[in-house]
Design a protein around this motif. Structure first.
Motif, short mmCIF file in Angstrom:
data_model
loop_
_atom_site.label_atom_id
_atom_site.label_comp_id
_atom_site.label_asym_id
_atom_site.label_seq_id
_atom_site.Cartn_x
_atom_site.Cartn_y
_atom_site.Cartn_z
N ALA A 98 0.82 -1.21 0.00
CA ALA A 98 0.00 0.00 0.00
C ALA A 98 0.86 1.26 0.00
O ALA A 98 0.51 2.27 -0.62
N ASP A 99 2.00 1.21 0.68
CA ASP A 99 2.90 2.37 0.75
C ASP A 99 3.69 2.57 -0.53
O ASP A 99 4.28 3.64 -0.73
N ASN A 100 3.73 1.56 -1.39
CA ASN A 100 4.56 1.63 -2.60
C ASN A 100 3.96 2.48 -3.71
O ASN A 100 4.67 2.83 -4.65
N LEU A 101 2.67 2.79 -3.62
CA LEU A 101 2.04 3.55 -4.68
C LEU A 101 2.32 5.04 -4.50
O LEU A 101 1.92 5.65 -3.50
N MET A 102 3.00 5.62 -5.46
CA MET A 102 3.43 7.01 -5.37
C MET A 102 2.23 7.97 -5.37
O MET A 102 1.31 7.84 -6.18
N GLY A 103 2.26 8.93 -4.44
CA GLY A 103 1.26 9.99 -4.44
C GLY A 103 -0.06 9.61 -3.79
O GLY A 103 -1.04 10.35 -3.92
N TRP A 104 -0.10 8.47 -3.09
CA TRP A 104 -1.33 8.02 -2.45
C TRP A 104 -1.11 7.81 -0.96
O TRP A 104 -0.01 7.50 -0.52
N SER A 105 -2.20 7.93 -0.18
CA SER A 105 -2.24 7.48 1.20
C SER A 105 -3.23 6.32 1.25
O SER A 105 -4.40 6.50 0.89
N GLN A 106 -2.75 5.15 1.69
CA GLN A 106 -3.58 3.95 1.61
C GLN A 106 -3.46 3.09 2.86
O GLN A 106 -2.44 3.10 3.54
N LEU A 107 -4.52 2.35 3.12
CA LEU A 107 -4.54 1.37 4.20
C LEU A 107 -5.26 0.14 3.67
O LEU A 107 -6.41 0.22 3.24
N TYR A 108 -4.56 -1.01 3.65
CA TYR A 108 -5.12 -2.24 3.10
C TYR A 108 -5.46 -3.23 4.20
O TYR A 108 -4.65 -3.46 5.10
N CYS A 127 -8.38 4.54 0.43
CA CYS A 127 -7.48 5.26 -0.47
C CYS A 127 -7.76 6.76 -0.49
O CYS A 127 -8.91 7.20 -0.36
N VAL A 128 -6.68 7.52 -0.70
CA VAL A 128 -6.77 8.96 -0.93
C VAL A 128 -5.66 9.34 -1.90
O VAL A 128 -4.48 9.04 -1.65
N VAL A 129 -6.03 9.99 -3.00
CA VAL A 129 -5.03 10.57 -3.89
C VAL A 129 -4.60 11.90 -3.29
O VAL A 129 -5.44 12.77 -3.04
N ARG A 130 -3.31 12.04 -3.02
CA ARG A 130 -2.85 13.22 -2.28
C ARG A 130 -2.79 14.49 -3.13
O ARG A 130 -2.66 15.59 -2.60
N LEU A 154 -12.08 0.70 -1.84
CA LEU A 154 -12.24 -0.33 -2.85
C LEU A 154 -12.29 -1.69 -2.18
O LEU A 154 -11.57 -1.94 -1.21
N ILE A 155 -13.12 -2.56 -2.71
CA ILE A 155 -13.10 -3.98 -2.33
C ILE A 155 -12.75 -4.74 -3.60
O ILE A 155 -13.51 -4.72 -4.58
N VAL A 197 -3.24 -5.91 14.05
CA VAL A 197 -2.06 -6.47 14.72
C VAL A 197 -0.89 -6.52 13.75
O VAL A 197 0.24 -6.15 14.11
N ARG A 198 -1.14 -6.96 12.54
CA ARG A 198 -0.05 -7.07 11.56
C ARG A 198 0.59 -5.71 11.28
O ARG A 198 1.81 -5.59 11.18
N ARG A 199 -0.23 -4.68 11.14
CA ARG A 199 0.32 -3.35 10.90
C ARG A 199 1.18 -2.90 12.08
O ARG A 199 2.24 -2.30 11.88
N ASP A 200 0.72 -3.18 13.29
CA ASP A 200 1.51 -2.80 14.46
C ASP A 200 2.83 -3.55 14.52
O ASP A 200 3.87 -2.98 14.88
#
Length: 321
Positions: free
Chosen positions: A18-28, A63-66, A105-106, A268-271
């Motif tokens: 999720a962090d690899n996409l340039m210009g986005w803020s994402q949480l999967y 998702c959010v396009v920054r 998105l789902i 938990v995984r994110r932490d």
């Protein structure tokens, strides 16, 4: 015409992906079980970011396009579909969302999607030049455009551009070639706006079910410091247990109890993957409401195909970027 280098990222962790996409803020959130595999590749021009994303498991993506731009999303295969917020993006449709506006998105397992982000100014100026008698941007506010022919042309163009850049990266050294690719993308998007119709709205009942699921998820993320039960959710959102069950079954294909567990396991995984504030497995599990550690470890392994201790070791072995 300066162009940033093309990029390609492969990841075995949904958070890193999720962090690899340039210009986005994402949480999967990973919804289906198994080891994750994802790939993102793309190119950025002055005002256009074109990319292709592939994931092997079902995901719920916040998702959010920054940037102040417009996002267009369409499956790589015309037989694939996904959900944008409360609406299903069916075959032949293109999903759209304005920058700085959160959306969800789902996506199903083994899903591939083309993404395009165009700056608002560039798109508005181009639409005014070719559609002078109407507000071209007004067509984008419906969030889903339906039109098989226009979507097929857009998909074909995106694939050709990314394939050619991958085969001949030196093409980006030519200002003329870069300008031509950008103009081709703008022209294709304009044709889409001019020729397609708005997708039909969702039935009221389906929209209500999707809204219930979204509200529950946001509430759970805001209250991750305590265990929350299904009866408590029914009370908070003033719905019956049957309505809550039906909403989750229809939108996600799983019941609310299973979703509560999946959401907490993803937390938990994110932490555990967070390098700046390391926590123990026991502490992370407790923070997300898991008190039976052996059952927690079993559920964690079923969903992520590895024990939580393996997640910690792999996270520690990755050097900070």
């Amino acid at each position: 015409m300066p162009v940033s280098p093309t990029y390609r990222h492969v990841s075995d962790d949904p958070n890193t992906h999720a962090d690899n996409l340039m210009g986005w803020s994402q949480l999967y959130d990973q919804l289906s079980g198994g080891g994750f595999s994802g790939e993102i590749s793309g190119v950025c021009f002055n005002s256009i970011h074109l990319f292709r994303e592939s994931t092997n498991l079902s995901l719920r993506q916040s998702c959010v396009v920054r940037s102040n731009g417009w996002w267009f999303g369409l499956p790589v295969s015309e037989r694939e579909s996904f959900r944008l917020d409360t609406r299903r993006v069916e075959e032949g449709a293109v999903a759209i969302r304005r920058g700085h506006q959160p959306f969800e998105l789902i996506t199903p397992a083994r899903f591939r999607i083309f993404g395009l982000v165009i700056s608002h100014r560039t798109l508005a100026e181009h639409l005014r030049s070719v559609l002078p008698e109407e507000d071209g941007l007004a067509r984008l506010r419906c969030e889903i455009l339906q039109g098989s022919a226009a979507q097929s042309s857009l998909r074909h163009l995106f694939g050709e551009i990314l394939e050619e850049i991958n085969r001949r990266p030196e093409v980006l050294n030519s200002a003329g070639a870069c300008r031509a690719m950008q103009n081709s993308v703008l022209e294709a998007v304009t044709n889409l706006c001019a020729s397609v119709e708005q997708a039909k709205g969702m039935p009221r009942s389906e929209m209500q079910h999707s809204q219930i699921v979204r509200n529950v998820r946001l509430f759970l993320l805001d209250n991750n410091d305590r265990a929350i039960s299904v009866p408590e959710l029914c009370t908070i959102f003033h719905v019956s247990r049957r309505t809550l069950q039906y909403a989750f079954d229809r939108v996600l294909g799983i019941g609310p109890n299973a979703y509560l567990r999946i959401l907490r396991l993803n937390g938990v995984r994110r932490d555990l993957c967070r390098r700046e504030t390391k926590v123990s497995v026991q502490q992370a599990a407790s923070d997300w409401g898991f008190w039976h550690l052996s059952q927690f470890a079993k559920d964690y392994r079923t969903l992520f195909d590895e024990l939580p201790s393996a997640t910690v070791k792999r996270s520690e072995s990755v050097a900070p970027q």
